[in-house]
Design a protein around this motif. Sequence first.
Motif, PDB file in Angstrom:
ATOM      1  N   ASP A  38     -24.680 -30.997 -28.202  1.00 23.75           N
ATOM      2  CA  ASP A  38     -24.166 -32.089 -27.194  1.00 23.75           C
ATOM      3  C   ASP A  38     -24.366 -31.380 -25.647  1.00 23.75           C
ATOM      4  O   ASP A  38     -23.597 -32.077 -24.894  1.00 23.75           O
ATOM      5  CB  ASP A  38     -22.798 -32.387 -27.565  1.00 23.75           C
ATOM      6  N   ILE A  39     -25.094 -30.255 -25.378  1.00 25.41           N
ATOM      7  CA  ILE A  39     -25.403 -29.998 -24.156  1.00 25.41           C
ATOM      8  C   ILE A  39     -27.084 -30.105 -23.922  1.00 25.41           C
ATOM      9  O   ILE A  39     -27.796 -29.935 -24.871  1.00 25.41           O
ATOM     10  CB  ILE A  39     -24.894 -28.531 -24.056  1.00 25.41           C
ATOM     11  N   SER A  40     -27.415 -29.858 -22.659  1.00 24.43           N
ATOM     12  CA  SER A  40     -28.715 -29.551 -22.345  1.00 24.43           C
ATOM     13  C   SER A  40     -28.645 -28.757 -20.972  1.00 24.43           C
ATOM     14  O   SER A  40     -27.763 -28.338 -20.415  1.00 24.43           O
ATOM     15  CB  SER A  40     -29.324 -31.057 -22.075  1.00 24.43           C
ATOM     16  N   ALA A  41     -30.047 -28.469 -20.560  1.00 27.26           N
ATOM     17  CA  ALA A  41     -30.232 -27.598 -19.313  1.00 27.26           C
ATOM     18  C   ALA A  41     -31.610 -28.116 -18.709  1.00 27.26           C
ATOM     19  O   ALA A  41     -32.549 -28.429 -19.405  1.00 27.26           O
ATOM     20  CB  ALA A  41     -30.012 -26.323 -19.714  1.00 27.26           C
ATOM     21  N   THR A  42     -31.703 -27.753 -17.427  1.00 23.58           N
ATOM     22  CA  THR A  42     -32.932 -28.037 -16.882  1.00 23.58           C
ATOM     23  C   THR A  42     -33.325 -27.118 -15.505  1.00 23.58           C
ATOM     24  O   THR A  42     -32.015 -26.635 -14.961  1.00 23.58           O
ATOM     25  CB  THR A  42     -33.185 -29.368 -16.327  1.00 23.58           C
ATOM     26  N   GLN A  44     -31.826 -38.110 -11.923  1.00 20.24           N
ATOM     27  CA  GLN A  44     -32.474 -39.078 -12.899  1.00 20.24           C
ATOM     28  C   GLN A  44     -32.353 -38.386 -14.340  1.00 20.24           C
ATOM     29  O   GLN A  44     -31.909 -39.245 -15.293  1.00 20.24           O
ATOM     30  CB  GLN A  44     -34.047 -39.511 -12.679  1.00 20.24           C
ATOM     31  N   LYS A  45     -32.382 -37.079 -14.398  1.00 21.70           N
ATOM     32  CA  LYS A  45     -32.115 -36.448 -15.631  1.00 21.70           C
ATOM     33  C   LYS A  45     -30.705 -36.654 -16.133  1.00 21.70           C
ATOM     34  O   LYS A  45     -30.316 -36.487 -17.052  1.00 21.70           O
ATOM     35  CB  LYS A  45     -32.610 -35.024 -15.451  1.00 21.70           C
ATOM     36  N   GLN A  58     -26.449 -38.505 -19.431  1.00 23.84           N
ATOM     37  CA  GLN A  58     -25.018 -39.242 -19.643  1.00 23.84           C
ATOM     38  C   GLN A  58     -25.217 -40.673 -20.765  1.00 23.84           C
ATOM     39  O   GLN A  58     -24.448 -40.738 -21.601  1.00 23.84           O
ATOM     40  CB  GLN A  58     -24.839 -40.255 -18.236  1.00 23.84           C
ATOM     41  N   GLU A  59     -26.639 -41.104 -20.466  1.00 20.94           N
ATOM     42  CA  GLU A  59     -26.977 -42.275 -21.829  1.00 20.94           C
ATOM     43  C   GLU A  59     -26.960 -41.488 -23.025  1.00 20.94           C
ATOM     44  O   GLU A  59     -26.776 -42.254 -24.019  1.00 20.94           O
ATOM     45  CB  GLU A  59     -28.203 -42.949 -21.227  1.00 20.94           C
ATOM     46  N   ARG A  60     -27.128 -40.304 -22.998  1.00 20.28           N
ATOM     47  CA  ARG A  60     -27.164 -39.676 -24.437  1.00 20.28           C
ATOM     48  C   ARG A  60     -25.900 -39.118 -24.911  1.00 20.28           C
ATOM     49  O   ARG A  60     -25.759 -38.585 -25.851  1.00 20.28           O
ATOM     50  CB  ARG A  60     -28.313 -38.475 -24.275  1.00 20.28           C
ATOM     51  N   ASN A  61     -24.853 -39.178 -23.990  1.00 16.75           N
ATOM     52  CA  ASN A  61     -23.611 -38.809 -24.196  1.00 16.75           C
ATOM     53  C   ASN A  61     -23.277 -37.196 -24.498  1.00 16.75           C
ATOM     54  O   ASN A  61     -22.505 -36.889 -25.016  1.00 16.75           O
ATOM     55  CB  ASN A  61     -22.990 -39.468 -25.560  1.00 16.75           C
ATOM     56  N   LEU A  62     -24.215 -36.739 -23.499  1.00 15.98           N
ATOM     57  CA  LEU A  62     -24.092 -35.068 -23.661  1.00 15.98           C
ATOM     58  C   LEU A  62     -22.820 -34.768 -23.002  1.00 15.98           C
ATOM     59  O   LEU A  62     -22.362 -35.540 -22.182  1.00 15.98           O
ATOM     60  CB  LEU A  62     -25.383 -34.697 -23.044  1.00 15.98           C
ATOM     61  N   TYR A 105     -22.764 -36.649  -6.180  1.00 17.63           N
ATOM     62  CA  TYR A 105     -22.278 -37.235  -7.393  1.00 17.63           C
ATOM     63  C   TYR A 105     -22.934 -37.032  -8.764  1.00 17.63           C
ATOM     64  O   TYR A 105     -23.901 -36.825  -8.718  1.00 17.63           O
ATOM     65  CB  TYR A 105     -21.992 -38.831  -7.310  1.00 17.63           C
ATOM     66  N   THR A 106     -22.167 -36.283  -9.822  1.00 16.29           N
ATOM     67  CA  THR A 106     -22.606 -36.160 -11.158  1.00 16.29           C
ATOM     68  C   THR A 106     -21.930 -37.118 -12.135  1.00 16.29           C
ATOM     69  O   THR A 106     -20.780 -37.065 -12.234  1.00 16.29           O
ATOM     70  CB  THR A 106     -22.457 -34.479 -11.547  1.00 16.29           C
ATOM     71  N   PRO A 107     -22.952 -37.602 -12.982  1.00 13.87           N
ATOM     72  CA  PRO A 107     -22.152 -38.751 -13.991  1.00 13.87           C
ATOM     73  C   PRO A 107     -21.532 -37.923 -15.086  1.00 13.87           C
ATOM     74  O   PRO A 107     -20.766 -38.594 -15.756  1.00 13.87           O
ATOM     75  CB  PRO A 107     -23.588 -39.664 -14.254  1.00 13.87           C
ATOM     76  N   ILE A 108     -22.089 -36.694 -15.314  1.00 11.75           N
ATOM     77  CA  ILE A 108     -21.517 -36.010 -16.317  1.00 11.75           C
ATOM     78  C   ILE A 108     -21.249 -34.515 -15.883  1.00 11.75           C
ATOM     79  O   ILE A 108     -21.476 -33.998 -15.014  1.00 11.75           O
ATOM     80  CB  ILE A 108     -22.516 -35.942 -17.847  1.00 11.75           C
TER      81      ILE A 108
END
Length: 599
Positions: free
Chosen positions: A145-149, A166-167, A172-176, A191-194
Amino acid sequence: MINQSFAEGEGVYANSSPVKMLVFMLILVMLILNTINPALGEHQYKSCKIVLLAVLDNGRGASVPGEIRVVYGGKGLISTSNGVGEDVVASFNLALMYASAITGVDYKCCNYYLDINANVGGLSATLLFYIALLQIFQGRECSTDISATGIIGPGGVIGAIAGLEQKLLAAQERNLTLVYVPGIELQLLNYTPIPVKGVFTIYDFVHEEFENSKITTTYKNAQITFRTVYENLSSTSENILRQLESVEWRDEYYEYARKYLEEAFTAAAREEYYTASSLAYAALVNVYTSKLLYLNNTSSEALQEEIRSALEETLTIALSIKNEIAQNLGVVEKTKYVDPAYLDMLITSYIRASEAEKLAIQAKASLGAVRDVKETIYTTARARSRALSAQGWFNVTLNNYSSIGETLSVRNVRLINTRLKEFLSVHVKYLLQMGINREINLSEKNDLLEFVQIFEQLLDISRDLYTTLPSRVLFTSNSTEVVRPLVTRLKRLVEGFMRLYEYYPLSTLLVLDLAEYYLDLGFEPFTVMSLIYTELPRLALYMLAANAEKWIITSSRPLYVPRETAVIYSFVILFCGLYLFYSTYKSLEKKRLLLTTEV
């Protein structure tokens, strides 16, 4: 009577030999199964689900599912699903190298398969691959449930990527639940959506604390050993200042030189002589630039003559230092052991001499070009000053450190070099995907000199990457709030490293000490980050070298084979054993009957 006894003996043998044969075959099968047990058990391969964050051609963010499979019993080979670009493979390879160096797990223990459910390209997944491989090598469960870039520069520095906002929307859409992002970009997000977490280096994931770490006596004494270097550099700077004052020449470089000299005097009064030497070096670069600008303003012929003389002297000093270092390393190789502080100081001396040589060649090539006069002047000043700095480092090494030591073995330097060259090559291929073309120039003798040259090559790459535009902005921040705690963390990391490994990154500690001093003086954070990041490849190479030594010693690991092959081998051996048991039993039974008949 004799025949009867023989017959009875044969009868016993006939009854017991098949049983013995069967027991022997079962034991053999068990031994083979035990040898290949990792291939049959839960460790046959490890799978890690990942979510890559990308930006589509239309500018929208996207999340792409993927999987990393690590199959034990390989040779470090990497294969991918269709549609995975060369840049992604380069990203995975670099991440693999760093995860291996950090965890101490030999990357050649396994083969790797990267499966991504889309045609993807770019380098921004490097950080994600590193985190996933870190979890696999450490035996931890992969977080789905996590990712990184983020990209990874030489030494493990996390660099900025495009399309971060955009990433994050795609995440957020992936519910990470969390995304690791480059630390230098985090401060720019309104602002960060997640939830996100900023990462500056790969060492941010090293959780071990070194609470008992202390700066060793060797490090404390190192500051004192640079007193002569400081005195020589400051004296040379003062002499040129007096020459300029006698002709009443003043410019901005003259003023900078006076400022740096004053700060050098202050540091020397505190007995922080390495810091004082660095400030005196900066003063010399500026005052010699001022002198050359004066000559350019008065006599072009005098300028050309001064530059030619300075460059020739620089090349002579640089070549002499490198030749002497090569001779000293040859002596060290014969003893098989070396003092790690001595080796580290020699590496730095070689790097300084190579930098002076490179600058001198660059200035010589531009000599005579009218439009590049000022650039030639500044490059010449840096080359001349760096040559004197290199001479100072080398003298400190010879006068204060002994090559004789019992701590660091160089018996396996050839095998270690093979790993270090692969590490260097992976960086070159990665940078090529960034549009940066670098060539590797080594002695190819696979000796201790080549070991030093590998350090020189990678640190030279990092110096160019982290100190020059436009690449510098990908990795550095101009925020003091970011840089100061980073310097503190890295200093603790290096001190802890010295407790765990045989290598001794004395030069890195000195540079981190200098970075703290520069921050107190109000230097630009860009400059300080560039300074410390240039040193991080040294730490990574030492870590890899220490682990490579361990891998060489423990190279006789169990035989790992794929599950299918292991099962086939087992059934073939079992079948052969049963057939041999049956054949032996029938043969002995027939012989027993014949003997009984004879009696």
